[in-house]
Design an enzyme around this catalytic site. Structure first.
Site: not given
Ligand code: TYM
Length: 339
Positions: A120, A202, A205
């Protein structure tokens, strides 16, 4: 003698309200949230992670709207506000409070080594803010605040979960049993759904729309994007992440959506072209996402209901969070307080 029900294990996970949620979010996270809810074996806490979204500059009215929209997606995917605690992260200030405390037990070096931070800071070279660096600490606070046992996530969040575990273990070693040490929960397939235009990356969005399927995409868009998905010129359906990332991604998606394992799919598609694989994948994705899209419109139309869900979720979450926060204050020697 009456049976006392065993304490259920606690699940915690969330999604950022950064606009479009993708098929990656659905397969890697949301679908598992629903399955874990339905198993009846866990108490589940699923917030919308709006504080995490602030590491990137946001337009305030848009962010405000997206919190409700993301919650509407949660409910449309099948999460039940009666069975789970659904809320908005910023409504429970204990997340930020614990984050500060945990940051005093986290080394700058370990944060600088995080792949997502390196990635990032390259992509947002004009805004390498401190939040980008301390992001995993807030995530650790989210998880540890609820004494979480299991965290359902996609593979991209694995490193963040590991740091949460390290912080918990480090603090438990100093102060005794402060936190439950959480484990990651990964689905059987689809922990890393890849981009349709560059299957070595990956699905995200933040890339061009042709590269991802949005949960709310219309059937014709889903079909068109999958038909144009990058594959290879070999023409043979085989599962091999290294040499055939595009075909392998389609097999993973179809397996995740249809439940058939990838070996069975490879056998079934032997001798058939990629067109057949793409069509069947589109059918499966459309079948899973159409009811979500239809329910989404209905849920989002009822703002009062959604706001009520967030309010009651935050109230219930705050009670659990406060319990841990008080324990942490006490063990660390912060002066006692009465509300
Ligand atoms: P975020 O919002 O980017 O994504 C949410 C969840 O979706 C999963 N994910 C994917 N899984 C498989 N293939 C993909 N291409 C893909 N893109 C996204 C992510 O692994 C995630 O599980 N930091 C986290 C949000 C968060 C969180 C937490 C999660 C904040 N605090 C505590 C668990 C526990 C995030 O940005 O996810």
């Amino acid at each position: 003698m009456t049976d006392i029900p065993a304490k259920k294990k606690r699940i915690f996970s969330g999604v950022q309200p950064s606009g479009i949620l993708t098929l990656g979010n659905y397969i890697g996270a949301l679908r598992n949230f629903v399955a874990l809810q339905n198993s009846g074996e866990y108490d589940c806490i699923y917030p919308v992670m709006d504080l995490h979204a602030l590491t990137v500059r946001q337009d305030p009215p848009t962010l405000r709207r997206r919190c409700l929209e993301t919650m509407a997606v949660f409910i449309a995917c099948g999460l039940d506000p009666e069975k789970n605690i659904l809320f908005c992260q910023s409504h429970v200030p204990a997340h930020s409070e614990l984050s500060w405390i945990l940051s005093c037990f986290t080394y700058v070096g370990e944060l600088q080594r995080m792949t997502q931070f390196k990635d990032k800071s390259q992509r947002h070279a004009d805004n390498i803010n401190a939040g980008l660096l301390t992001y995993p600490v807030l995530m650790a606070a989210d998880i540890l605040l609820y004494q979480t046992d299991l965290v359902p996530i996609g593979a991209d969040q694995k490193q963040h979960l590991e740091i949460a575990r390290d912080i918990a273990i480090r603090m438990n070693n100093v102060y005794g049993e402060l936190f439950v040490v959480p484990d990651a929960y990964f689905g059987k397939t689809g922990t890393r759904v890849m981009s349709l235009t560059d299957p070595t990356r990956k699905m995200s969005k933040s890339d061009e729309p042709a590269s991802y399927i949005a949960i709310l995409d219309k059937p014709e868009d889903i079909r068109r994007k999958l038909r144009r998905a990058v594959t290879d010129s070999e023409g043979e359906v085989r599962y091999d992440r290294e040499s055939k990332p595009g075909v392998t991604n389609l097999l993973d998606i179809l397996s995740a959506m249809g439940g058939e394992d990838k070996e069975a799919l490879v056998t079934r598609f032997a001798g058939k072209g990629y067109g057949a694989l793409k069509d069947e994948t589109a059918d499966a994705v459309i079948a899973a996402l159409t009811p979500v899209r239809e329910k989404y419109d209905q849920v989002l139309a009822d703002k009062a209901y959604l706001e009520g869900v967030l309010r009651s979720g935050a109230e219930r979450a705050a009670v659990l969070a406060e319990k841990t926060l008080r324990k942490v204050h006490k063990k660390l020697g912060l002066a006692p307080y009465k509300l």
